[in-house]
Design a protein around this motif. Structure first.
Motif, PDB file in Angstrom:
ATOM      1  N   THR A 224       0.896  -1.199  -0.205  1.00  0.00           N
ATOM      2  CA  THR A 224      -0.113   0.078  -0.157  1.00  0.00           C
ATOM      3  C   THR A 224       0.394   1.129  -0.121  1.00  0.00           C
ATOM      4  OG1 THR A 224      -2.032  -0.942   2.090  1.00  0.00           O
ATOM      5  CG2 THR A 224      -1.744   1.516   1.434  1.00  0.00           C
ATOM      6  N   ASN A 225       1.890   1.510   1.255  1.00  0.00           N
ATOM      7  CA  ASN A 225       2.712   3.132   0.861  1.00  0.00           C
ATOM      8  C   ASN A 225       3.782   3.036  -0.165  1.00  0.00           C
ATOM      9  OD1 ASN A 225       2.327   2.788   3.419  1.00  0.00           O
ATOM     10  ND2 ASN A 225       3.237   1.955   4.541  1.00  0.00           N
ATOM     11  N   ALA A 226       4.242   2.112  -0.882  1.00  0.00           N
ATOM     12  CA  ALA A 226       5.261   1.859  -1.889  1.00  0.00           C
ATOM     13  C   ALA A 226       4.486   2.011  -3.103  1.00  0.00           C
ATOM     14  CB  ALA A 226       5.592   0.321  -2.359  1.00  0.00           C
ATOM     15  N   LEU A 227       3.173   2.042  -3.170  1.00  0.00           N
ATOM     16  CA  LEU A 227       1.781   1.607  -4.333  1.00  0.00           C
ATOM     17  C   LEU A 227       0.852   3.604  -4.188  1.00  0.00           C
ATOM     18  CD1 LEU A 227       0.267   1.108  -6.388  1.00  0.00           C
ATOM     19  CD2 LEU A 227      -1.445   0.665  -5.052  1.00  0.00           C
ATOM     20  N   GLN A 228       1.042   4.265  -3.495  1.00  0.00           N
ATOM     21  CA  GLN A 228       1.021   5.483  -2.843  1.00  0.00           C
ATOM     22  C   GLN A 228       1.753   6.318  -3.161  1.00  0.00           C
ATOM     23  OE1 GLN A 228      -0.368   5.326   1.190  1.00  0.00           O
ATOM     24  NE2 GLN A 228      -2.729   4.260   0.573  1.00  0.00           N
TER      25      GLN A 228
END
Ligand code: AMP
Ligand code: MG
Length: 397
Positions: A224-228
């Motif tokens: 999630t964090n990387a994608l965001q």
């Protein structure tokens, strides 16, 4: 699941024509004209000869053979300074201005010359081999319409109408974000369980071919964090295209991860095969088109949705996809509720019929088959079984 046509209509509502920019003629190829292009001169500006021969008065040679006196000559680029009177002619060459008084070209094959005495061997209708002023175009006329994508012919016509600079649409900047823990860049050695990313390069090529400018973002892991963080790289672009992570699996994060960062979803999932998990929305100011991860689905969706979105931003005359008709080359079973886009070969028969034959295998992971297909054959939702020879709609690839 919404139908394909509705999905496309909703996607296209999310785009408007981009602004214009001025480019030199040499950089205009492949760009889309933003305003009607009007001729800056009349072509030809004067009547000119279409042949090598003699500029004559048709009335003088009506009773051929007839003798004329040659009073001068006009090569291309040099005007004969005078006019042609009764019984006179001038030597003239292709592209040269036909002088006042003369109205017809007698080609040199139909004349003999003895010094300044020319004998016309046959009569010619008035105006023969004379290109009248304005035959090609006139000053102020529209030569090329706004929304035309400029090919070599248009570049030539723009030059002929005396334009050195053209107003074209700005190229849409399209951020491309491939997702997946298993995805590695082409050229690297995939570890067990990994696959080489084909969607990123294929989508970039598609965008460039459609007149856009691809902006490659890093591959996002299923995190999630990387994608965001990576999706932030799309700020300032005209469109964010994601691939993968749009399905219903535990690792399909695009919706939720970007949803937490302000993604406003318009729709998700369409009644189509391949390509069911298509997504559309707005990520802040940037429209987001979420394509399925399967390589075939992602490219078929590019043809059906991404191409028209780019065409809308470029204000092209035709938004597409261009639907044509062909004849089915084999029997097909009845279809379920999902509109089917079957990869197929397209062949012109000797008698002129255009025959489309879907491949037996249609798995949406099979890139080799997609690359060898000529067209997509369209099966509407709930279509009854179809027989060889029936008409069917297609989209060329
Ligand atoms: P997903 O939508 O993420 O579940 O992906 C569906 C399938 O497409 C999986 O088999 C993925 O490995 C494959 N896939 C996803 N992204 C890519 C890509 N960039 N290139 C090639 N295959 C991909
Ligand atoms: Mg995935």
């Amino acid at each position: 699941m919404i139908p394909v046509a509705e999905a496309r209509a909703r996607i296209l509502k999310g785009f408007a024509p981009l602004g214009a920019e001025t480019v030199p003629l040499a950089a205009a190829h492949g760009r889309t004209l933003a305003v009607d292009l009007r001729a800056r001169l009349t072509q030809p500006p004067f009547p000119v000869s279409a042949m090598d021969g003699y500029a004559v008065r048709a009335a003088d040679i009506a009773a051929a053979p007839a003798r004329l006196t040659m009073i001068g000559s006009a090569p291309a680029g040099r005007m004969f300074d005078g006019s042609v009177g009764p019984g006179q002619c001038i030597r003239i060459f292709t592209g040269a201005v036909v002088p006042p008084g003369a109205d017809t070209i007698l080609i040199q094959e139909n004349a003999t010359a003895d010094g300044a005495t020319i004998t016309a061997l046959q009569a010619e209708p008035q105006g023969r081999y004379v290109r009248p002023a304005g035959l090609d175009f006139r000053e102020g006329e529209i030569a090329i319409r706004a929304g035309t994508t400029l090919d070599a012919r248009h570049v030539g016509l723009a030059a002929a109408t005396n334009h050195a600079w053209l107003e074209v649409r700005r190229r849409p900047r399209v951020a491309i974000l491939s997702t997946g823990d298993e995805i590695v860049l082409p050229g690297t050695q995939p570890a067990p369980g990994q696959i080489v990313s084909s969607n990123g390069p294929a989508l970039a090529a598609f965008v460039a071919e459609a007149g856009g400018r691809p902006v490659m973002l890093p591959i996002a892991p299923d995190d999630t964090n990387a994608l965001q963080a990576i999706a932030e790289g799309a700020r300032g672009c005209d469109l964010l295209v994601t691939s993968g992570g749009a399905s219903v699996g535990d690792h399909d994060l695009v919706r939720d991860a970007l949803g937490a960062k302000g993604l406003e979803l318009d729709f998700w999932q369409i009644a189509m095969r391949p390509g069911k998990p298509l997504m559309f929305g707005r990520f802040g100011d940037v429209p987001l088109l979420g394509l399925p991860g399967n390589p075939v689905s992602s490219l078929v969706c590019a043809v059906l949705f991404l191409g028209p979105a780019l065409a809308t931003m470029l204000a092209k005359r035709e938004v597409g996809p261009k639907i044509e008709r062909a004849e089915l080359g084999c029997d097909l079973p009845a279809n379920d509720r999902r509109e089917d886009y079957l990869r197929a070969t397209l062949e012109r028969q000797p008698d002129g019929r255009l025959v489309v034959t879907p491949f037996g295998k249609q798995d949406s992971s099979m890139m080799a088959l997609l690359a060898s297909a000529d067209a997509l054959a369209i099966r509407p939702s709930n279509a009854p079984a179809a027989q060889k020879g029936e008409p069917i709609e297609i989209v060329r690839l």
